[in-house]
Design a protein around this motif. Structure first.
Motif, PDB file in Angstrom:
ATOM      1  N   LEU A  35       0.701  -1.560   0.320  1.00  0.00           N
ATOM      2  CA  LEU A  35       0.061   0.078  -0.449  1.00  0.00           C
ATOM      3  C   LEU A  35       1.232   1.123  -0.186  1.00  0.00           C
ATOM      4  O   LEU A  35      -0.077   2.261  -0.631  1.00  0.00           O
ATOM      5  N   ASN A  46       3.305   2.587  -5.751  1.00  0.00           N
ATOM      6  CA  ASN A  46       2.093   3.533  -6.496  1.00  0.00           C
ATOM      7  C   ASN A  46       1.314   2.499  -6.993  1.00  0.00           C
ATOM      8  O   ASN A  46       1.960   1.314  -8.236  1.00  0.00           O
ATOM      9  N   SER A 102      -2.279   1.751  -8.357  1.00  0.00           N
ATOM     10  CA  SER A 102      -3.516   2.027  -9.543  1.00  0.00           C
ATOM     11  C   SER A 102      -5.026   1.980  -8.256  1.00  0.00           C
ATOM     12  O   SER A 102      -4.708   1.417  -6.827  1.00  0.00           O
ATOM     13  N   ASP A 103      -6.039   2.639  -8.818  1.00  0.00           N
ATOM     14  CA  ASP A 103      -7.031   2.922  -7.574  1.00  0.00           C
ATOM     15  C   ASP A 103      -7.978   1.360  -7.160  1.00  0.00           C
ATOM     16  O   ASP A 103      -8.095   1.156  -6.132  1.00  0.00           O
ATOM     17  N   ILE A 104      -7.684   0.569  -8.571  1.00  0.00           N
ATOM     18  CA  ILE A 104      -8.766  -1.087  -7.930  1.00  0.00           C
ATOM     19  C   ILE A 104      -7.049  -1.204  -7.263  1.00  0.00           C
ATOM     20  O   ILE A 104      -7.795  -2.406  -6.445  1.00  0.00           O
ATOM     21  N   GLU A 105      -6.326  -1.613  -7.777  1.00  0.00           N
ATOM     22  CA  GLU A 105      -5.434  -2.115  -6.906  1.00  0.00           C
ATOM     23  C   GLU A 105      -5.526  -1.872  -5.386  1.00  0.00           C
ATOM     24  O   GLU A 105      -5.338  -2.480  -4.461  1.00  0.00           O
ATOM     25  N   ARG A 106      -5.280  -0.587  -5.058  1.00  0.00           N
ATOM     26  CA  ARG A 106      -5.057  -0.231  -3.415  1.00  0.00           C
ATOM     27  C   ARG A 106      -6.838   0.058  -3.248  1.00  0.00           C
ATOM     28  O   ARG A 106      -6.365  -0.948  -1.883  1.00  0.00           O
ATOM     29  N   GLN A 107      -7.655  -0.392  -4.272  1.00  0.00           N
ATOM     30  CA  GLN A 107      -8.891  -0.832  -3.235  1.00  0.00           C
ATOM     31  C   GLN A 107      -9.170  -2.739  -2.307  1.00  0.00           C
ATOM     32  O   GLN A 107      -9.536  -2.778  -1.382  1.00  0.00           O
ATOM     33  N   GLU A 137      -6.493  -2.793   0.697  1.00  0.00           N
ATOM     34  CA  GLU A 137      -7.172  -1.980   1.692  1.00  0.00           C
ATOM     35  C   GLU A 137      -8.499  -3.495   1.583  1.00  0.00           C
ATOM     36  O   GLU A 137      -8.417  -4.143   3.293  1.00  0.00           O
TER      37      GLU A 137
END
Length: 59
Positions: free
Chosen positions: A23, A26, A28-33, A36
């Motif tokens: 986390l 760097n 993407s939003d999808i990877e971070r989501q 998480e």
């Protein structure tokens, strides 16, 4: 605590550490989501193993 339960706690702890490190990178939003969500699931699993509900006839 049984050896199996301790091993499971250690595995979840390693996964939590891995997800926290990822986390910080760097993503993407999808990877971070995704990470998480996985982190939340791992934390819940640790909590369940550390504080199991009482069930007669089990540990």
């Amino acid at each position: 605590m049984t050896d199996e339960r301790l091993a499971r706690l250690r595995a979840h702890d390693r996964n939590i550490g891995r997800y926290r490190r990822l986390l910080k990178t760097n993503l993407s939003d999808i990877e971070r989501q995704f990470l998480e969500q996985r982190l939340s699931e791992e934390k819940s699993a640790v909590e369940s193993l550390a504080h199991p509900a009482f069930h007669p006839g089990t540990e």
